[in-house]
Design a protein around this motif. Structure first.
Motif, PDB file in Angstrom:
ATOM      1  N   LYS A  15       0.848  -1.126  -0.016  1.00 25.26           N
ATOM      2  CA  LYS A  15       0.071  -0.070  -0.136  1.00 25.26           C
ATOM      3  C   LYS A  15       0.912   1.200  -0.063  1.00 25.26           C
ATOM      4  O   LYS A  15       0.569   2.108  -0.716  1.00 25.26           O
ATOM      5  N   GLU A  63       1.435   0.838  -4.829  1.00 26.71           N
ATOM      6  CA  GLU A  63      -0.040   0.881  -5.245  1.00 26.71           C
ATOM      7  C   GLU A  63      -0.923  -0.386  -5.097  1.00 26.71           C
ATOM      8  O   GLU A  63      -1.708  -0.505  -6.164  1.00 26.71           O
ATOM      9  N   GLN A  65      -4.217  -2.252  -3.881  1.00 21.06           N
ATOM     10  CA  GLN A  65      -5.526  -1.889  -3.932  1.00 21.06           C
ATOM     11  C   GLN A  65      -6.000  -2.608  -2.547  1.00 21.06           C
ATOM     12  O   GLN A  65      -5.748  -3.721  -2.232  1.00 21.06           O
TER      13      GLN A  65
ATOM     14  N   GLU B  69      -3.620  -7.260  -8.241  1.00 22.85           N
ATOM     15  CA  GLU B  69      -3.624  -5.790  -7.601  1.00 22.85           C
ATOM     16  C   GLU B  69      -3.703  -5.626  -6.351  1.00 22.85           C
ATOM     17  O   GLU B  69      -3.486  -4.663  -5.796  1.00 22.85           O
ATOM     18  N   LYS B  70      -4.396  -6.411  -5.440  1.00 21.91           N
ATOM     19  CA  LYS B  70      -4.843  -6.276  -4.233  1.00 21.91           C
ATOM     20  C   LYS B  70      -3.424  -6.382  -3.275  1.00 21.91           C
ATOM     21  O   LYS B  70      -2.695  -7.014  -3.484  1.00 21.91           O
ATOM     22  N   THR B  71      -3.626  -5.577  -2.031  1.00 16.74           N
ATOM     23  CA  THR B  71      -2.447  -5.435  -1.138  1.00 16.74           C
ATOM     24  C   THR B  71      -2.318  -6.922  -0.572  1.00 16.74           C
ATOM     25  O   THR B  71      -3.371  -7.259  -0.272  1.00 16.74           O
TER      26      THR B  71
END
Lengths: 148, 153
Positions: A15, A63, A65, B69-71
Protein backbone atom coordinates in the motif's frame (compact mmCIF):
# COMPACT_ATOMS: atom_id res chain seq x y z
CA UNK A 1 10.81 -33.43 -11.70
CA UNK A 2 10.56 -30.36 -13.87
CA UNK A 3 13.90 -28.78 -13.20
CA UNK A 4 12.64 -26.27 -10.67
CA UNK A 5 15.59 -25.31 -8.48
CA UNK A 6 14.13 -23.13 -5.77
CA UNK A 7 11.81 -20.29 -4.84
CA UNK A 8 13.63 -17.35 -6.39
CA UNK A 9 11.49 -14.51 -5.16
CA UNK A 10 8.25 -13.60 -3.48
CA UNK A 11 6.40 -10.51 -4.69
CA UNK A 12 4.35 -8.28 -2.40
CA UNK A 13 1.83 -5.71 -3.54
CA UNK A 14 2.22 -2.93 -0.97
CA UNK A 15 0.00 0.00 0.00
CA UNK A 16 2.76 2.43 1.01
CA UNK A 17 6.19 1.77 -0.52
CA UNK A 18 8.14 4.00 1.91
CA UNK A 19 6.51 2.33 4.91
CA UNK A 20 7.32 -1.14 3.52
CA UNK A 21 10.92 -0.16 2.69
CA UNK A 22 11.38 1.17 6.24
CA UNK A 23 10.18 -2.18 7.58
CA UNK A 24 12.08 -4.53 5.27
CA UNK A 25 15.29 -2.52 4.81
CA UNK A 26 15.76 -0.41 7.94
CA UNK A 27 14.26 -2.82 10.46
CA UNK A 28 14.67 -6.34 9.03
CA UNK A 29 17.95 -5.51 7.29
CA UNK A 30 17.37 -6.68 3.71
CA UNK A 31 19.53 -4.62 1.32
CA UNK A 32 17.84 -2.77 -1.51
CA UNK A 33 19.30 -4.10 -4.77
CA UNK A 34 17.60 -1.94 -7.37
CA UNK A 35 14.37 -0.32 -8.42
CA UNK A 36 12.75 -0.28 -11.81
CA UNK A 37 10.73 2.52 -13.38
CA UNK A 38 7.43 1.62 -15.00
CA UNK A 39 7.72 0.03 -18.45
CA UNK A 40 5.12 2.41 -19.94
CA UNK A 41 7.02 5.50 -18.81
CA UNK A 42 4.31 6.66 -16.40
CA UNK A 43 5.57 8.26 -13.17
CA UNK A 44 6.37 6.26 -10.07
CA UNK A 45 8.29 3.14 -9.18
CA UNK A 46 7.32 -0.17 -10.81
CA UNK A 47 9.09 -2.42 -8.32
CA UNK A 48 11.93 -2.52 -5.82
CA UNK A 49 14.14 -5.61 -5.32
CA UNK A 50 15.41 -6.50 -1.87
CA UNK A 51 18.06 -9.16 -1.24
CA UNK A 52 17.25 -12.06 1.10
CA UNK A 53 20.17 -14.14 -0.20
CA UNK A 54 22.23 -13.93 -3.41
CA UNK A 55 19.51 -15.88 -5.22
CA UNK A 56 16.35 -15.18 -3.18
CA UNK A 57 14.70 -11.77 -3.42
CA UNK A 58 11.65 -9.90 -2.22
CA UNK A 59 9.93 -7.76 -4.83
CA UNK A 60 7.85 -4.81 -3.60
CA UNK A 61 5.26 -3.47 -6.04
CA UNK A 62 3.59 -0.21 -4.90
CA UNK A 63 -0.02 0.91 -5.36
CA UNK A 64 -1.69 -2.07 -3.72
CA UNK A 65 -5.49 -1.88 -3.77
CA UNK A 66 -7.06 -2.18 -0.35
CA UNK A 67 -5.61 -1.36 3.04
CA UNK A 68 -4.86 -4.79 4.32
CA UNK A 69 -3.56 -8.14 3.08
CA UNK A 70 -6.16 -10.95 2.97
CA UNK A 71 -6.95 -12.56 6.33
CA UNK A 72 -5.56 -15.90 7.37
CA UNK A 73 -8.52 -17.95 6.08
CA UNK A 74 -8.82 -16.22 2.68
CA UNK A 75 -7.89 -18.22 -0.43
CA UNK A 76 -4.52 -16.67 -1.21
CA UNK A 77 -0.84 -16.93 -0.54
CA UNK A 78 -1.15 -17.18 3.23
CA UNK A 79 2.25 -16.34 4.70
CA UNK A 80 5.95 -16.53 4.08
CA UNK A 81 8.57 -18.01 6.35
CA UNK A 82 12.09 -16.76 6.92
CA UNK A 83 14.68 -19.24 8.19
CA UNK A 84 17.08 -18.34 10.99
CA UNK A 85 19.94 -20.12 12.79
CA UNK A 86 19.32 -18.62 16.25
CA UNK A 87 15.74 -17.62 16.96
CA UNK A 88 16.51 -16.11 20.39
CA UNK A 89 19.04 -13.72 18.86
CA UNK A 90 16.54 -12.78 16.14
CA UNK A 91 13.81 -12.10 18.73
CA UNK A 92 16.22 -9.78 20.58
CA UNK A 93 17.08 -8.01 17.29
CA UNK A 94 13.37 -7.59 16.44
CA UNK A 95 12.74 -6.13 19.89
CA UNK A 96 15.55 -3.62 19.34
CA UNK A 97 14.03 -2.70 15.97
CA UNK A 98 10.67 -2.13 17.66
CA UNK A 99 8.87 -4.97 15.86
CA UNK A 100 6.39 -6.77 18.13
CA UNK A 101 5.86 -10.52 17.85
CA UNK A 102 2.27 -11.39 16.93
CA UNK A 103 2.86 -14.96 18.17
CA UNK A 104 5.49 -15.54 20.83
CA UNK A 105 8.25 -18.14 20.43
CA UNK A 106 6.88 -21.65 20.65
CA UNK A 107 7.72 -25.20 19.64
CA UNK A 108 5.60 -26.01 16.57
CA UNK A 109 3.83 -29.29 15.89
CA UNK A 110 6.65 -29.96 13.39
CA UNK A 111 9.36 -29.83 16.14
CA UNK A 112 10.75 -26.47 15.04
CA UNK A 113 10.99 -23.21 16.99
CA UNK A 114 8.79 -20.49 15.53
CA UNK A 115 7.48 -17.00 16.20
CA UNK A 116 5.49 -14.60 14.02
CA UNK A 117 5.47 -10.94 13.00
CA UNK A 118 3.25 -8.86 10.67
CA UNK A 119 4.56 -6.54 7.99
CA UNK A 120 2.97 -3.06 7.61
CA UNK A 121 0.27 -4.39 5.23
CA UNK A 122 -0.63 -7.24 7.57
CA UNK A 123 1.23 -9.95 5.65
CA UNK A 124 2.09 -12.68 8.11
CA UNK A 125 5.75 -13.66 8.43
CA UNK A 126 6.75 -16.81 10.25
CA UNK A 127 10.27 -16.99 11.64
CA UNK A 128 11.54 -20.54 11.96
CA UNK A 129 14.61 -22.24 13.32
CA UNK A 130 14.58 -25.62 11.59
CA UNK A 131 15.65 -28.27 14.13
CA UNK A 132 17.63 -31.43 13.27
CA UNK A 133 14.80 -33.71 14.44
CA UNK A 134 12.05 -31.76 12.66
CA UNK A 135 9.36 -33.62 10.72
CA UNK A 136 10.51 -31.84 7.55
CA UNK A 137 14.14 -32.97 7.76
CA UNK A 138 13.07 -36.51 8.68
CA UNK A 139 10.77 -36.53 5.65
CA UNK A 140 13.67 -35.39 3.43
CA UNK A 141 15.85 -38.18 4.89
CA UNK A 142 13.14 -40.72 4.01
CA UNK A 143 12.98 -39.38 0.44
CA UNK A 144 16.75 -39.68 0.04
CA UNK A 145 16.81 -43.21 1.48
CA UNK A 146 14.07 -44.19 -0.99
CA UNK A 147 15.98 -42.67 -3.91
CA UNK A 148 19.26 -44.40 -2.95
CA UNK B 1 23.26 -7.64 6.56
CA UNK B 2 19.90 -9.09 7.41
CA UNK B 3 19.19 -11.04 10.57
CA UNK B 4 17.58 -13.76 8.45
CA UNK B 5 19.17 -16.68 6.58
CA UNK B 6 16.77 -17.44 3.74
CA UNK B 7 13.19 -18.01 2.64
CA UNK B 8 12.06 -21.18 4.38
CA UNK B 9 8.63 -21.77 2.93
CA UNK B 10 5.59 -20.21 1.36
CA UNK B 11 2.16 -21.17 2.65
CA UNK B 12 -0.98 -21.18 0.52
CA UNK B 13 -4.56 -21.29 1.80
CA UNK B 14 -6.32 -23.47 -0.79
CA UNK B 15 -9.93 -24.14 -1.76
CA UNK B 16 -9.57 -27.74 -2.90
CA UNK B 17 -6.71 -29.54 -1.16
CA UNK B 18 -6.71 -32.61 -3.42
CA UNK B 19 -6.53 -30.44 -6.57
CA UNK B 20 -3.67 -28.39 -5.12
CA UNK B 21 -1.74 -31.45 -3.93
CA UNK B 22 -2.09 -32.97 -7.42
CA UNK B 23 -0.90 -29.71 -9.03
CA UNK B 24 2.19 -29.28 -6.85
CA UNK B 25 3.05 -32.99 -7.24
CA UNK B 26 2.67 -32.59 -11.01
CA UNK B 27 5.09 -29.67 -11.22
CA UNK B 28 7.73 -31.76 -9.47
CA UNK B 29 7.37 -30.83 -5.82
CA UNK B 30 6.37 -34.10 -4.12
CA UNK B 31 4.29 -34.23 -0.98
CA UNK B 32 6.69 -35.24 1.78
CA UNK B 33 4.70 -34.73 4.97
CA UNK B 34 1.10 -34.27 6.09
CA UNK B 35 0.07 -33.07 9.54
CA UNK B 36 -3.41 -34.04 10.72
CA UNK B 37 -5.60 -32.15 13.14
CA UNK B 38 -7.32 -33.71 16.15
CA UNK B 39 -10.19 -34.87 13.95
CA UNK B 40 -7.76 -36.72 11.71
CA UNK B 41 -8.23 -34.28 8.79
CA UNK B 42 -5.36 -32.69 6.88
CA UNK B 43 -4.06 -29.52 8.58
CA UNK B 44 -0.87 -28.83 6.59
CA UNK B 45 0.56 -30.66 3.57
CA UNK B 46 4.28 -30.03 2.90
CA UNK B 47 5.74 -30.21 -0.61
CA UNK B 48 9.52 -30.25 -1.06
CA UNK B 49 11.02 -27.54 -3.29
CA UNK B 50 14.58 -28.16 -2.13
CA UNK B 51 16.03 -29.70 1.04
CA UNK B 52 15.33 -26.55 3.02
CA UNK B 53 12.55 -24.86 1.07
CA UNK B 54 8.94 -26.04 1.20
CA UNK B 55 5.49 -25.08 -0.05
CA UNK B 56 2.82 -25.58 2.63
CA UNK B 57 -0.80 -26.13 1.65
CA UNK B 58 -3.52 -25.31 4.19
CA UNK B 59 -7.07 -26.45 3.27
CA UNK B 60 -10.23 -24.50 4.01
CA UNK B 61 -9.70 -21.39 1.88
CA UNK B 62 -12.57 -18.92 2.00
CA UNK B 63 -13.72 -16.94 -1.00
CA UNK B 64 -12.29 -16.23 -4.41
CA UNK B 65 -8.52 -16.04 -4.82
CA UNK B 66 -6.85 -12.71 -4.05
CA UNK B 67 -6.11 -10.88 -7.33
CA UNK B 68 -2.55 -9.60 -7.92
CA UNK B 69 -3.63 -5.94 -7.79
CA UNK B 70 -4.73 -6.30 -4.19
CA UNK B 71 -2.47 -5.45 -1.25
CA UNK B 72 -0.85 -8.67 -0.08
CA UNK B 73 1.39 -11.48 -1.27
CA UNK B 74 1.27 -11.14 -5.05
CA UNK B 75 3.12 -14.01 -6.76
CA UNK B 76 5.86 -16.58 -6.37
CA UNK B 77 8.79 -17.18 -8.66
CA UNK B 78 10.50 -20.51 -9.28
CA UNK B 79 13.83 -20.79 -11.09
CA UNK B 80 14.82 -23.37 -13.70
CA UNK B 81 18.11 -24.20 -15.44
CA UNK B 82 16.45 -24.66 -18.84
CA UNK B 83 13.15 -22.96 -19.56
CA UNK B 84 12.57 -24.83 -22.84
CA UNK B 85 12.84 -28.18 -21.08
CA UNK B 86 10.61 -26.94 -18.25
CA UNK B 87 7.91 -25.80 -20.69
CA UNK B 88 7.92 -29.22 -22.39
CA UNK B 89 7.68 -31.06 -19.08
CA UNK B 90 4.83 -28.84 -17.90
CA UNK B 91 3.01 -29.47 -21.17
CA UNK B 92 3.50 -33.22 -20.73
CA UNK B 93 2.02 -32.88 -17.21
CA UNK B 94 -1.02 -31.10 -18.67
CA UNK B 95 -0.17 -27.68 -17.24
CA UNK B 96 -0.74 -24.80 -19.63
CA UNK B 97 1.11 -21.48 -19.57
CA UNK B 98 -1.08 -18.48 -18.68
CA UNK B 99 -0.08 -16.95 -22.02
CA UNK B 100 2.35 -17.99 -24.75
CA UNK B 101 5.97 -17.33 -23.88
CA UNK B 102 7.41 -14.17 -25.45
CA UNK B 103 10.43 -14.85 -27.59
CA UNK B 104 13.65 -13.33 -26.32
CA UNK B 105 14.41 -11.98 -22.89
CA UNK B 106 12.54 -9.78 -20.43
CA UNK B 107 13.68 -6.30 -19.42
CA UNK B 108 15.76 -7.94 -16.69
CA UNK B 109 17.74 -10.10 -19.14
CA UNK B 110 16.03 -13.35 -18.15
CA UNK B 111 13.71 -15.76 -19.94
CA UNK B 112 10.40 -16.24 -18.16
CA UNK B 113 6.86 -17.63 -18.32
CA UNK B 114 3.85 -17.89 -16.04
CA UNK B 115 1.50 -20.60 -14.81
CA UNK B 116 -1.43 -20.45 -12.37
CA UNK B 117 -2.18 -22.96 -9.63
CA UNK B 118 -5.72 -24.35 -9.10
CA UNK B 119 -6.67 -21.32 -6.95
CA UNK B 120 -5.34 -18.87 -9.53
CA UNK B 121 -2.18 -18.00 -7.60
CA UNK B 122 0.32 -16.80 -10.19
CA UNK B 123 3.68 -18.55 -10.44
CA UNK B 124 6.47 -16.97 -12.44
CA UNK B 125 9.11 -19.29 -13.88
CA UNK B 126 12.52 -17.81 -14.64
CA UNK B 127 15.72 -18.96 -16.24
CA UNK B 128 18.16 -16.52 -14.68
CA UNK B 129 20.95 -15.34 -16.99
CA UNK B 130 24.44 -14.98 -15.45
CA UNK B 131 24.51 -11.29 -16.43
CA UNK B 132 20.87 -10.48 -15.50
CA UNK B 133 20.20 -7.17 -13.79
CA UNK B 134 19.39 -8.88 -10.49
CA UNK B 135 22.80 -10.59 -10.23
CA UNK B 136 24.56 -7.39 -11.35
CA UNK B 137 22.74 -5.44 -8.64
CA UNK B 138 23.54 -8.01 -5.93
CA UNK B 139 27.22 -7.91 -6.88
CA UNK B 140 27.21 -4.09 -6.84
CA UNK B 141 25.47 -3.84 -3.45
CA UNK B 142 27.75 -6.47 -1.91
CA UNK B 143 30.76 -4.50 -3.18
CA UNK B 144 29.47 -1.52 -1.21
CA UNK B 145 27.73 0.26 -4.05
CA UNK B 146 24.33 1.90 -4.10
CA UNK B 147 21.17 0.18 -5.30
CA UNK B 148 20.61 0.44 -9.02
CA UNK B 149 17.77 2.48 -10.48
CA UNK B 150 16.83 1.42 -13.99
CA UNK B 151 14.30 2.81 -16.38
CA UNK B 152 12.60 0.25 -18.57
CA UNK B 153 10.58 2.69 -20.65
Amino acid sequence: MHGFKSIAHVALKVKDLDRSLDFYVNKLGFDEMMRLDKPDGSPGVWLVYLRITDDQYLELFPEGQGDRAPGRDATAINHMCLGVDDIDKVIADLDKAGIPLTVQKKMGADNNWQCWIDDPDGNRIEIMQLMPDSFQLEAIKRLKAKAA
Amino acid sequence: MSIFKSLGHIALRVNDLDASVAFYNAIGFPEVLRLLNKRGDAWIVYHRVSDDVFIELFPGGEGDPSPPEKTGLMHLCLTVEDIDAAEKKLGAAGIQLMRPRSPGRGVDGNRGMWIADPDGNQIEIMEMAPDCIQYQAVRAVEAGGKPHVLSTS
